[in-house]
Motif scaffolding. Structure first.
Motif, PDB file in Angstrom:
ATOM      1  N   ASP A 226      57.459  15.987  81.028  1.00 57.14           N
ATOM      2  CA  ASP A 226      56.159  16.505  81.435  1.00 57.14           C
ATOM      3  C   ASP A 226      56.038  18.029  80.891  1.00 57.14           C
ATOM      4  O   ASP A 226      55.162  18.373  80.394  1.00 57.14           O
ATOM      5  CB  ASP A 226      55.618  16.425  82.913  1.00 57.14           C
ATOM      6  CG  ASP A 226      55.514  14.882  83.342  1.00 57.14           C
ATOM      7  OD1 ASP A 226      55.188  14.076  82.369  1.00 57.14           O
ATOM      8  OD2 ASP A 226      55.815  14.729  84.607  1.00 57.14           O
TER       9      ASP A 226
ATOM     10  N   ALA B 109      53.473  19.353  78.293  1.00 60.64           N
ATOM     11  CA  ALA B 109      52.792  20.736  78.592  1.00 60.64           C
ATOM     12  C   ALA B 109      52.674  21.593  77.482  1.00 60.64           C
ATOM     13  O   ALA B 109      51.927  22.340  76.979  1.00 60.64           O
ATOM     14  CB  ALA B 109      52.962  21.250  79.935  1.00 60.64           C
TER      15      ALA B 109
ATOM     16  N   GLY C 152      50.849  20.835  74.614  1.00 58.52           N
ATOM     17  CA  GLY C 152      49.446  20.793  74.891  1.00 58.52           C
ATOM     18  C   GLY C 152      48.758  19.463  74.575  1.00 58.52           C
ATOM     19  O   GLY C 152      47.636  19.377  73.969  1.00 58.52           O
TER      20      GLY C 152
ATOM     21  N   THR D 291      46.697  16.491  75.936  1.00 55.25           N
ATOM     22  CA  THR D 291      45.834  16.103  77.013  1.00 55.25           C
ATOM     23  C   THR D 291      45.112  14.647  76.579  1.00 55.25           C
ATOM     24  O   THR D 291      45.556  14.208  75.752  1.00 55.25           O
ATOM     25  CB  THR D 291      44.406  17.059  77.085  1.00 55.25           C
ATOM     26  OG1 THR D 291      43.923  17.020  75.619  1.00 55.25           O
ATOM     27  CG2 THR D 291      44.938  18.545  77.162  1.00 55.25           C
ATOM     28  N   ASP D 292      44.335  14.113  77.633  1.00 56.41           N
ATOM     29  CA  ASP D 292      43.742  12.749  77.070  1.00 56.41           C
ATOM     30  C   ASP D 292      42.554  13.036  76.383  1.00 56.41           C
ATOM     31  O   ASP D 292      42.419  14.426  76.090  1.00 56.41           O
ATOM     32  CB  ASP D 292      43.235  11.916  78.662  1.00 56.41           C
ATOM     33  CG  ASP D 292      42.398  12.758  79.295  1.00 56.41           C
ATOM     34  OD1 ASP D 292      41.628  13.885  78.927  1.00 56.41           O
ATOM     35  OD2 ASP D 292      42.167  12.457  80.672  1.00 56.41           O
TER      36      ASP D 292
ATOM     37  N   GLN E 232      41.527  16.450  79.628  1.00 59.59           N
ATOM     38  CA  GLN E 232      42.107  16.694  80.933  1.00 59.59           C
ATOM     39  C   GLN E 232      43.721  16.663  80.828  1.00 59.59           C
ATOM     40  O   GLN E 232      44.096  15.799  80.052  1.00 59.59           O
ATOM     41  CB  GLN E 232      41.770  15.716  81.774  1.00 59.59           C
ATOM     42  CG  GLN E 232      40.279  15.832  82.110  1.00 59.59           C
ATOM     43  CD  GLN E 232      39.832  17.055  82.791  1.00 59.59           C
ATOM     44  OE1 GLN E 232      40.451  17.567  83.441  1.00 59.59           O
ATOM     45  NE2 GLN E 232      38.707  17.477  82.308  1.00 59.59           N
ATOM     46  N   PRO E 233      44.389  17.558  81.494  1.00 63.13           N
ATOM     47  CA  PRO E 233      46.044  17.119  81.471  1.00 63.13           C
ATOM     48  C   PRO E 233      46.293  15.969  81.638  1.00 63.13           C
ATOM     49  O   PRO E 233      45.656  15.267  82.406  1.00 63.13           O
ATOM     50  CB  PRO E 233      46.415  18.374  82.476  1.00 63.13           C
ATOM     51  CG  PRO E 233      45.229  19.403  82.545  1.00 63.13           C
ATOM     52  CD  PRO E 233      44.035  18.558  82.243  1.00 63.13           C
ATOM     53  N   LEU E 234      47.477  15.425  80.902  1.00 66.15           N
ATOM     54  CA  LEU E 234      47.961  14.112  81.260  1.00 66.15           C
ATOM     55  C   LEU E 234      48.578  14.116  82.653  1.00 66.15           C
ATOM     56  O   LEU E 234      49.159  14.753  83.116  1.00 66.15           O
ATOM     57  CB  LEU E 234      49.083  13.782  80.263  1.00 66.15           C
ATOM     58  CG  LEU E 234      48.576  13.627  78.712  1.00 66.15           C
ATOM     59  CD1 LEU E 234      49.844  13.349  77.760  1.00 66.15           C
ATOM     60  CD2 LEU E 234      47.639  12.628  78.619  1.00 66.15           C
TER      61      LEU E 234
ATOM     62  N   GLY F 223      50.731   9.187  82.215  1.00 68.06           N
ATOM     63  CA  GLY F 223      50.677   9.557  81.044  1.00 68.06           C
ATOM     64  C   GLY F 223      51.538   8.535  80.247  1.00 68.06           C
ATOM     65  O   GLY F 223      52.682   8.170  80.640  1.00 68.06           O
TER      66      GLY F 223
ATOM     67  N   ARG G 235      47.781  25.825  73.870  1.00 71.53           N
ATOM     68  CA  ARG G 235      47.409  25.627  75.172  1.00 71.53           C
ATOM     69  C   ARG G 235      47.936  26.174  76.443  1.00 71.53           C
ATOM     70  O   ARG G 235      47.530  26.884  77.086  1.00 71.53           O
ATOM     71  CB  ARG G 235      46.744  24.331  75.292  1.00 71.53           C
ATOM     72  CG  ARG G 235      45.819  24.294  76.507  1.00 71.53           C
ATOM     73  CD  ARG G 235      44.956  22.629  76.517  1.00 71.53           C
ATOM     74  NE  ARG G 235      44.108  22.583  77.570  1.00 71.53           N
ATOM     75  CZ  ARG G 235      43.268  21.935  77.546  1.00 71.53           C
ATOM     76  NH1 ARG G 235      42.931  20.941  76.759  1.00 71.53           N
ATOM     77  NH2 ARG G 235      42.547  21.784  78.496  1.00 71.53           N
ATOM     78  N   SER G 236      49.344  25.693  76.558  1.00 73.63           N
ATOM     79  CA  SER G 236      49.987  25.979  77.847  1.00 73.63           C
ATOM     80  C   SER G 236      50.417  27.550  77.783  1.00 73.63           C
ATOM     81  O   SER G 236      50.472  28.114  78.777  1.00 73.63           O
ATOM     82  CB  SER G 236      51.320  25.278  77.804  1.00 73.63           C
ATOM     83  OG  SER G 236      52.133  25.888  76.308  1.00 73.63           O
TER      84      SER G 236
END
Length: 769
Positions: free
Chosen positions: A92, A96, A99, A101-102, A106-108, A113, A135-136
């Protein structure tokens, strides 16, 4: 320290998907991808309308240790994607850092995920996710247009080890696909992203275990089966070389074997064979995978059927090779020593000039022999010379005494008035120092290159020299035009631009062109002589129209302009013993001496039949002529029309015209008011077809002042023109003349249209009253 891949680019980066390879496979990609996503193994449910195309980016590969839930290996593409995250790192945490996301942004979820599922030992056949680099850390990347740098990835994961083994490893593959560029609403964009992601399921993956003997396959995905025909249990446990065959390139096999031995990635295209024996071209990319301790644990293979792309490339290479071969042959023929000392621009100019010269010689003969008019021939010759050979050209035509009889000139900038002035001042008085005169006297080329003294000696007057200077010229080459041991004239090529000069190649080319031109000129001379003889003979066979009281007549004859043959067209006008007037028009089939002789016999025969006719009816007269023609074998076939006009019995009464036709174009009647009628009421067989044929006679009452007009088919026939349309055009020309137009004016109007030139034309017009 976990081992990452060396600096050699991954196979996906070395050979990104090409337009040929991807575009040619869309139907297969869509069918397989839809089947995987929907769970339907039949391609029949696949959607063939998805517009996605795989992005040209490297394949990113991760190795996950399921025991610790960490990423222990990342190839170069994956390292660049994550921003050089230090390994090992929790699954994970890696997601992160990247970066991920689905599709909704939205974050996985940590448990559902795709990375987490693979870490749990569960396969992921394919799932689309978003990648937003930075993004993180809050440092998201932006594009030049200010939008966020987002990418769409297709995630596929596979367990690499059995549940009861010591090392629990899984492989994750990320493949980037293109995102839609059109501005659409969020829901439509999300659906478009899903559609594009589905395409990535068609990538054929294989995994082999180099720790086992002979590096056997331990896993293949369904796309491998679709491409090769081998089921999972038929492929696993065997080295992938079972796809090879006798025609597989040994050099490519050795390249792959060396890369495997050196534990480095490799991409190659080789000929493989399916289970049914059919061959296909396989683009194979192999990447080594190392565990957390840096030990080689597997090779991941990505395979693509590129047969169509290879075929297209081979065809293109063959076409290029043929084109290169043809170009090299042409360049070899026109290569000169100057190409070694000129710069690239000069070389291109030289190649262009050489190509134009070859084209000049290729078209010269066909262009010059396409005309039988001397003036037109000289103009064509000048057009061939300028601007390919010179800046301007001056052509001199002489007679058998050497006197100038005709000239032609052409300048690349026009300058018609200056050329005309030069011709007037110089051409009619060629002095002994003139290069044109010298080349004709010596019978060989004369070159004057930047020699002012010789240039001044070439002109008899200062005015002629000044006219030459006004046109411009520093180099002149003249060549004689000789054909059949007779000098026809001289061709003078002049250069006015200082950056050019005449070479020996130019002189040789000018000599060749002058020989072709001289032969064409002599052919025109011979044709004109023959044509003049033929025209004189033809006209000698035609009668002089008599003066018949109560009538006015005129006739016109046009000989064929494109051949020197003698035709068989004729006309005649007779004042008959009974006071009537006989008018005849005819055309003997053929264009030779036999046709002309037959025409002369036929005209004498019909004159005798008309003059002393037991029955003056035109149909009966034509029948008698037909019998005599066939009995005496005077002509093979001929067309003919005979009109007998009987004067009015009293003042104010009409003329009576008796008319019969033997296959001839219909006569025209021009009424006093100007209206024109086509007299097509009667028509019979040609003379010479059937000696018993009856040709009907029609009788017309014609008002005094009307004009009968008869003609031969050369007046209305042209290639591609319907005869009825030709008659319609003739009627229009006659109707356009004034109402009081004389027979001479009507004949002139008749021949004023476009004539074919391959057939002669005879026209006769007779005004009654």
């Amino acid at each position: 320290m976990p081992r990452t891949k060396d600096e050699t680019r991954e196979p996906g980066a070395a050979m990104p998907p090409t337009v040929d390879g991807q575009a040619g496979k869309q139907a297969g990609l869509l069918a397989t991808a839809s089947a995987v996503v929907s769970g339907d193994q039949s391609p029949a449910g696949a959607s063939a309308a998805l517009p996605g195309v795989l992005a040209e980016t490297p394949v990113a590969v991760l190795l996950i240790d399921r025991t610790t839930g960490t990423v222990t290996f990342a190839n170069t593409a994956a390292v660049e994607m994550a921003g050089h995250v230090r390994l090992p790192v929790p699954v994970d945490g890696w997601g992160a850092a990247v970066g991920l996301t689905d599709l909704a942004g939205q974050p996985l979820a940590a448990t559902s995920g795709p990375l987490s599922l693979v870490a749990q030992g569960r396969p992921v056949t394919g799932e689309a996710v978003r990648l937003t680099p930075g993004r993180s850390t809050g440092q998201e990347r932006t594009r030049p247009d200010g939008s966020t740098d987002e990418r769409l990835l297709w995630v596929t994961g596979f367990p690499l080890s059995q549940p009861d083994t010591a090392h629990q490893l899984s492989l994750v593959v990320f493949l980037e696909v293109e995102t839609p560029v059109e501005p659409v609403d969020a829901e439509a964009q999300l659906q478009a992203l899903r559609d594009r992601a589905v395409i990535a399921t068609d990538i054929a993956f294989t995994i082999s275990d180099p720790r086992r003997e002979d590096d056997p396959l331990i896993w293949v995905n369904p796309s491998f089966t679709r491409i090769t025909g081998y089921e999972f249990n038929e492929a696993v446990g065997r080295n992938c070389r079972f796809l090879q065959g006798p025609a597989t390139d040994p050099g490519t096999i050795a390249e792959i074997r060396t890369a495997l031995h050196e534990q480095r990635p490799v991409t190659a295209t080789l000929l493989n064979h399916r289970k049914d024996g059919t061959a296909f071209w396989n683009q194979l990319s192999l990447s080594p995978v190392f565990d957390g301790e840096g030990e080689l644990v597997s090779f991941v293979g990505v395979q693509t059927d590129v047969t169509e792309r290879v075929r297209v490339e081979h065809e293109r290479e063959s076409a290029f090779a043929a084109e290169r071969s043809a170009r090299q042959e042409a360049e070899l023929a026109r290569a000169t020593a100057e190409q070694a000392r000129v710069d690239a621009e000069g070389a291109r100019a030289q190649a262009e000039r050489a190509t134009n010269r070859l084209a000049l010689m290729a078209e010269a003969t066909s262009t010059l022999i396409a005309t039988l008019d001397m003036t037109d021939l000289l103009e064509r010759l000048a057009g061939l010379c300028v601007p390919l050979l010179a800046d301007w050209v001056f052509l001199t035509l002489v007679d058998e005494h050497g006197d100038v009889v005709e000239t032609a000139a052409l300048h690349r900038d026009g300058r018609e008035e200056q050329l005309e002035a030069f011709a007037t001042l110089h051409a009619l008085h060629l002095p002994p120092g003139s290069p044109s005169r010298q080349s004709m006297d010596r019978g060989r080329p004369v070159l004057v290159d930047r020699d002012r003294a010789r240039v001044e000696a070439a002109f008899a007057t200062d005015a002629a020299r000044e006219a030459f200077d006004a046109l411009g010229g520093h180099s002149v080459v003249t060549v004689p035009m000789v054909a059949r041991r007779r000098t026809r004239g001289a061709l003078a090529l002049v250069l006015s631009s200082e950056d050019r000069t005449f070479t020996q190649e130019d002189v040789d080319l000018a000599e060749d062109l002058s020989r072709r031109a001289a032969l064409a000129m002599d052919n025109v001379r011979l044709y004109q002589q023959e044509h003049a003889v033929a025209d004189t003979l033809q006209r000698s066979l035609l009668p002089e129209l008599p003066d018949i009281p109560g009538t006015t007549a005129a006739a016109h004859y046009v000989s064929a302009s494109t051949a020197a043959n003698i035709g068989g067209d004729f006309y005649d006008l007779l004042g008959l013993p009974d006071g009537s007037v006989g008018m005849v028009i005819g055309d003997v089939v053929g264009h030779d001496l036999a046709a002309a002789a037959a025409m002369g016999h036929l005209r004498g025969l019909i004159r005798a039949c008309v003059w002393d006719a037991p029955d003056p009816d035109p149909g009966v007269v034509l029948g008698r002529v037909d019998r005599l023609v066939q009995g005496l074998r005077i002509a093979s076939m001929a067309t003919m029309a005979y009109a007998r006009a009987v004067p009015p019995a009293g003042a104010g009464e009409p003329w009576r015209v008796h008319l019969a036709d033997a296959g001839h174009p219909p006569l025209l009647l021009r009424e006093p008011g100007g209206a024109v009628r086509v007299l097509d009421q009667v028509n019979g067989l040609l003379v010479g077809v059937d000696d018993g044929a009856h040709r009907p006679t029609t009788v017309l009452e014609v008002a005094p002042g009307s004009t009968l007009l008869a003609y031969t088919d050369g007046l209305i026939e042209r290639p591609g023109l319907d005869l009825d349309l030709g008659i319609e055009e003739l009627v229009g020309r006659i109707a356009a003349t004034p109402a009081d137009a004389s027979p001479r004016a009507l004949c002139d109007a008749a021949v004023a249209g476009t004539l074919d030139g391959r057939d002669d034309v005879a026209v006769i017009a007779v005004r009654l009253g």
